[in-house]
Scaffold this motif. Structure first.
Motif, PDB file in Angstrom:
ATOM      1  N   ASP A   5       0.680  -1.493  -0.132  1.00  0.00           N
ATOM      2  CA  ASP A   5      -0.027  -0.016  -0.069  1.00  0.00           C
ATOM      3  C   ASP A   5       0.818   1.127  -0.236  1.00  0.00           C
ATOM      4  O   ASP A   5       0.512   2.466  -0.278  1.00  0.00           O
ATOM      5  CB  ASP A   5      -0.858   0.129   1.229  1.00  0.00           C
ATOM      6  CG  ASP A   5      -1.815  -1.215   1.439  1.00  0.00           C
ATOM      7  OD1 ASP A   5      -1.764  -1.654   0.316  1.00  0.00           O
ATOM      8  OD2 ASP A   5      -2.152  -1.531   2.359  1.00  0.00           O
ATOM      9  N   GLN A   6       1.899   0.957   0.273  1.00  0.00           N
ATOM     10  CA  GLN A   6       2.881   2.335   0.594  1.00  0.00           C
ATOM     11  C   GLN A   6       3.318   2.809  -0.776  1.00  0.00           C
ATOM     12  O   GLN A   6       3.453   2.110  -1.763  1.00  0.00           O
ATOM     13  CB  GLN A   6       4.327   1.892   1.371  1.00  0.00           C
ATOM     14  CG  GLN A   6       3.960   1.854   2.685  1.00  0.00           C
ATOM     15  CD  GLN A   6       5.444   1.341   3.384  1.00  0.00           C
ATOM     16  OE1 GLN A   6       6.506   1.376   2.832  1.00  0.00           O
ATOM     17  NE2 GLN A   6       5.502   1.323   4.772  1.00  0.00           N
ATOM     18  N   PRO A   7       3.132   4.250  -0.921  1.00  0.00           N
ATOM     19  CA  PRO A   7       3.401   4.645  -2.327  1.00  0.00           C
ATOM     20  C   PRO A   7       4.808   4.526  -2.727  1.00  0.00           C
ATOM     21  O   PRO A   7       5.705   4.808  -1.984  1.00  0.00           O
ATOM     22  CB  PRO A   7       3.049   6.287  -2.012  1.00  0.00           C
ATOM     23  CG  PRO A   7       3.277   6.596  -0.719  1.00  0.00           C
ATOM     24  CD  PRO A   7       2.780   5.255  -0.018  1.00  0.00           C
ATOM     25  N   ALA A   8       5.170   4.324  -4.073  1.00  0.00           N
ATOM     26  CA  ALA A   8       6.266   4.072  -4.638  1.00  0.00           C
ATOM     27  C   ALA A   8       6.844   5.290  -4.771  1.00  0.00           C
ATOM     28  O   ALA A   8       6.291   6.275  -5.056  1.00  0.00           O
ATOM     29  CB  ALA A   8       6.224   3.139  -5.966  1.00  0.00           C
ATOM     30  N   ILE A   9       8.111   5.513  -5.156  1.00  0.00           N
ATOM     31  CA  ILE A   9       8.924   6.640  -5.338  1.00  0.00           C
ATOM     32  C   ILE A   9       8.737   6.847  -6.638  1.00  0.00           C
ATOM     33  O   ILE A   9       8.386   6.182  -7.440  1.00  0.00           O
ATOM     34  CB  ILE A   9      10.479   6.461  -5.070  1.00  0.00           C
ATOM     35  CG1 ILE A   9      11.059   8.061  -5.088  1.00  0.00           C
ATOM     36  CG2 ILE A   9      11.112   5.604  -5.768  1.00  0.00           C
ATOM     37  CD1 ILE A   9      12.576   8.012  -4.382  1.00  0.00           C
ATOM     38  N   LYS A  10       8.441   8.164  -6.815  1.00  0.00           N
ATOM     39  CA  LYS A  10       8.500   8.657  -8.200  1.00  0.00           C
ATOM     40  C   LYS A  10       9.626   8.395  -9.118  1.00  0.00           C
ATOM     41  O   LYS A  10      10.786   8.677  -8.925  1.00  0.00           O
ATOM     42  CB  LYS A  10       8.036  10.279  -8.288  1.00  0.00           C
ATOM     43  CG  LYS A  10       6.729  10.644  -8.694  1.00  0.00           C
ATOM     44  CD  LYS A  10       6.750  12.141  -9.013  1.00  0.00           C
ATOM     45  CE  LYS A  10       5.688  12.682  -9.917  1.00  0.00           C
ATOM     46  NZ  LYS A  10       5.207  13.704  -9.755  1.00  0.00           N
ATOM     47  N   MET A  11       9.181   7.607 -10.521  1.00  0.00           N
ATOM     48  CA  MET A  11      10.599   7.378 -10.964  1.00  0.00           C
ATOM     49  C   MET A  11      11.318   8.604 -11.576  1.00  0.00           C
ATOM     50  O   MET A  11      12.470   8.316 -11.814  1.00  0.00           O
ATOM     51  CB  MET A  11      10.188   6.410 -11.980  1.00  0.00           C
ATOM     52  CG  MET A  11       9.738   4.882 -11.760  1.00  0.00           C
ATOM     53  SD  MET A  11      10.949   4.085 -10.593  1.00  0.00           S
ATOM     54  CE  MET A  11      11.733   3.492 -11.897  1.00  0.00           C
ATOM     55  N   SER A  12      10.673   9.716 -11.823  1.00  0.00           N
ATOM     56  CA  SER A  12      11.524  10.857 -12.326  1.00  0.00           C
ATOM     57  C   SER A  12      12.443  11.215 -11.321  1.00  0.00           C
ATOM     58  O   SER A  12      13.298  12.138 -11.533  1.00  0.00           O
ATOM     59  CB  SER A  12      10.447  11.780 -12.827  1.00  0.00           C
ATOM     60  OG  SER A  12       9.597  12.047 -11.755  1.00  0.00           O
ATOM     61  N   ALA A  62      14.809  20.698 -11.048  1.00  0.00           N
ATOM     62  CA  ALA A  62      13.209  20.375 -11.023  1.00  0.00           C
ATOM     63  C   ALA A  62      12.706  20.262  -9.657  1.00  0.00           C
ATOM     64  O   ALA A  62      11.338  20.727  -9.527  1.00  0.00           O
ATOM     65  CB  ALA A  62      13.307  18.792 -11.677  1.00  0.00           C
ATOM     66  N   TRP A  63      13.243  19.763  -8.657  1.00  0.00           N
ATOM     67  CA  TRP A  63      12.793  19.623  -7.350  1.00  0.00           C
ATOM     68  C   TRP A  63      13.175  20.583  -6.230  1.00  0.00           C
ATOM     69  O   TRP A  63      12.822  20.458  -5.034  1.00  0.00           O
ATOM     70  CB  TRP A  63      12.851  18.166  -6.983  1.00  0.00           C
ATOM     71  CG  TRP A  63      12.609  17.410  -7.979  1.00  0.00           C
ATOM     72  CD1 TRP A  63      13.396  16.517  -8.794  1.00  0.00           C
ATOM     73  CD2 TRP A  63      11.018  16.657  -8.215  1.00  0.00           C
ATOM     74  NE1 TRP A  63      12.598  15.743  -9.545  1.00  0.00           N
ATOM     75  CE2 TRP A  63      11.335  15.643  -9.369  1.00  0.00           C
ATOM     76  CE3 TRP A  63       9.958  17.088  -7.820  1.00  0.00           C
ATOM     77  CZ2 TRP A  63       9.991  15.366 -10.159  1.00  0.00           C
ATOM     78  CZ3 TRP A  63       8.805  16.467  -8.340  1.00  0.00           C
ATOM     79  CH2 TRP A  63       8.974  15.527  -9.465  1.00  0.00           C
ATOM     80  N   GLY A  64      14.074  21.482  -6.743  1.00  0.00           N
ATOM     81  CA  GLY A  64      14.581  22.356  -5.651  1.00  0.00           C
ATOM     82  C   GLY A  64      15.856  22.183  -4.962  1.00  0.00           C
ATOM     83  O   GLY A  64      16.632  22.733  -4.361  1.00  0.00           O
ATOM     84  N   HIS A  65      15.947  20.764  -4.589  1.00  0.00           N
ATOM     85  CA  HIS A  65      17.208  20.388  -4.009  1.00  0.00           C
ATOM     86  C   HIS A  65      17.864  19.016  -4.510  1.00  0.00           C
ATOM     87  O   HIS A  65      17.099  18.325  -5.015  1.00  0.00           O
ATOM     88  CB  HIS A  65      16.903  20.203  -2.397  1.00  0.00           C
ATOM     89  CG  HIS A  65      18.037  20.273  -1.617  1.00  0.00           C
ATOM     90  ND1 HIS A  65      18.865  19.194  -1.381  1.00  0.00           N
ATOM     91  CD2 HIS A  65      18.641  21.490  -0.986  1.00  0.00           C
ATOM     92  CE1 HIS A  65      19.867  19.638  -0.743  1.00  0.00           C
ATOM     93  NE2 HIS A  65      19.813  21.003  -0.409  1.00  0.00           N
ATOM     94  N   LYS A  66      19.243  18.991  -4.578  1.00  0.00           N
ATOM     95  CA  LYS A  66      19.781  17.763  -5.170  1.00  0.00           C
ATOM     96  C   LYS A  66      19.509  16.719  -4.595  1.00  0.00           C
ATOM     97  O   LYS A  66      19.670  15.339  -4.964  1.00  0.00           O
ATOM     98  CB  LYS A  66      21.282  18.145  -5.536  1.00  0.00           C
ATOM     99  CG  LYS A  66      22.231  18.041  -4.288  1.00  0.00           C
ATOM    100  CD  LYS A  66      23.619  18.148  -4.734  1.00  0.00           C
ATOM    101  CE  LYS A  66      24.569  18.229  -3.597  1.00  0.00           C
ATOM    102  NZ  LYS A  66      24.950  17.419  -2.839  1.00  0.00           N
ATOM    103  N   ASP A  67      19.139  16.782  -3.057  1.00  0.00           N
ATOM    104  CA  ASP A  67      19.044  15.559  -2.135  1.00  0.00           C
ATOM    105  C   ASP A  67      17.836  14.650  -2.517  1.00  0.00           C
ATOM    106  O   ASP A  67      17.595  13.905  -1.860  1.00  0.00           O
ATOM    107  CB  ASP A  67      18.980  16.131  -0.719  1.00  0.00           C
ATOM    108  CG  ASP A  67      20.640  16.395  -0.438  1.00  0.00           C
ATOM    109  OD1 ASP A  67      21.372  15.913  -1.177  1.00  0.00           O
ATOM    110  OD2 ASP A  67      20.844  16.612   0.765  1.00  0.00           O
TER     111      ASP A  67
END
Lengths: 201, 190
Positions: free
Chosen positions: B70-77, B131-136
């Motif tokens: 049920d846990q959400p998978a990480i976004k592949m992008s 794209a997401w704001g931080h490299k981490d």
């Protein structure tokens, strides 16, 4: 005219100071020496930029030879004895006092547990020249020898850290097999032994 | 060098006075020094000075719990996958979020030199930062193929610490994309 007498100087030198220095150095080296383990198999470890030194005690070491054979070693003799006791209980193998003594001094070994008594009966020199087949890793079949080794050793000494010393050229497959066995015993944290190098820029 | 205790000659010969001879207290230390240096040499050669270092690895726990699906998978992008192949090659790709039959995937192959893999990883880190704001945000999946060498895995892990990648994991190459790539590059996956 009187002859000039040249006084003869003695050729002997006072060695006391030199002796002092020599023994001072000697003491230093004796105290700092940690003898190289008797190597069952030659392992050329990969290098990395990791800086954490390997701890001195409480180490469970898996050594992986280039051909994929896996060897097992514990650093403490009492832990080794405790492990042997548990092995004999689990696998119904009786070890004689002589065999136990031999196991106590065994730095690194790798073979099917069933052939362990025969191996321990040999002379130390004969043991060193025997080519060991490596631990029996069977993560999918019914046998759990490696898993048992991990479990029993940790039962005997709870502080054990697990280190894997693999040759540079070992295929990942053999490495993955140990990790699999470790994970079967819920060990998800372990150390890979590497030699230090500088990061290339 | 050797010193001997020569009895004093030319004393009073006639009188036999039993006087205890004065022995010299000097001892020849040459042999002792020799021995000392011999032992030093032995210990110097037997000593291992550079202690090996260790690299800590934490593997994701095997989940035996079926409810975890049920846990959400990480976004592949947000991910970056590296397949470690034979002959010191890395095959790196970023999987898109959704895959259909029209999806095209760019796979970079590189070696472990600073100009090879590191550059690709750093580019990907920059992309993520943009794209997401931080490299981490970047999650790197290291997937060693069975025929790759242990050295490759160590190098890959090392690359993570050099580039400051916070989130990474060693995984098995069991994604469908991995099997396609393995077929293309002609390497065994299992």
């Amino acid at each position: 005219m009187p002859k000039v007498k040249i006084p003869r100087k003695s050729t002997s030198i006072d060695m006391t100071a030199m002796c002092d220095v020599a023994f001072l150095l000697l003491t230093f080296f004796i105290l700092t020496t940690k003898f190289r383990d008797q190597e069952v198999v030659q392992i050329d470890i990969p290098s990395s930029t990791a800086q954490i030194p390997i701890p001195d005690k409480d180490i469970m070491m898996f050594s992986v030879a280039p051909d994929g054979r896996v060897f097992f070693g514990l650093d403490d003799q009492n832990t080794r004895l405790g492990l042997l006791e548990k092995i004999s209980e689990r696998y119904q193998i009786q070890f004689t006092a002589k065999q136990q003594d031999a196991f106590r001094t065994l730095e690194l070994w790798g073979m099917d547990l069933k052939s362990l008594p025969a191996f321990l009966d040999k002379d130390p020199s004969e043991r060193a020249s025997t080519i060991q087949p490596g631990l029996k890793i069977d993560t999918t079949g019914g046998e759990t020898q490696v898993e048992d080794l991990i479990l029993f050793s940790r039962q005997v000494n709870n502080n054990l850290r697990i280190a894997i010393k693999a040759d540079k050229t070992t295929e990942y497959k053999a490495f993955a097999a140990i990790i699999d066995a470790l994970q079967n015993r819920k060990v998800n944290r372990f150390n890979i032994v590497t030699s230090a190098k500088k990061a290339r820029e | 060098m050797a010193e001997m205790n020569v009895p004093e000659s030319g004393g009073k010969k006639g009188k036999k006075k039993s006087r205890s001879k004065k022995m010299s207290t000097r001892v020849d230390l040459t042999a002792m020094v020799d021995l000392g240096f011999l032992l030093i040499t032995f210990f110097m050669l037997a000593t291992t000075f550079n202690k090996p270092k260790t690299m800590e690895v934490v593997k994701p726990a095997k989940d035996d719990d079926p409810n975890k699906k049920d846990q959400p998978a990480i976004k592949m992008s947000k991910t970056f996958t590296m397949l470690l192949g034979t002959n010191d090659k890395v095959y790196a790709y970023t999987s898109p979020d959704n895959i259909d039959e029209n999806t095209e995937l760019a796979v970079d192959s590189a070696d472990y030199s600073p100009d090879g893999f590191r550059r690709i990883l750093q580019n990907r880190q920059k992309e993520c930062a943009a794209a997401w704001g931080h490299k981490d945000t970047l999650f790197v999946m290291i997937k060693p193929l069975p025929k790759s060498k242990v050295k490759n895995t160590v190098d890959a892990l090392d690359e993570m610490s050099i580039n400051g990648v916070k989130r990474y994991a060693i995984l098995a190459p069991d994604d469908p994309v991995d099997s396609v790539i393995c077929l293309k590059i002609g390497q065994e996956r299992k």
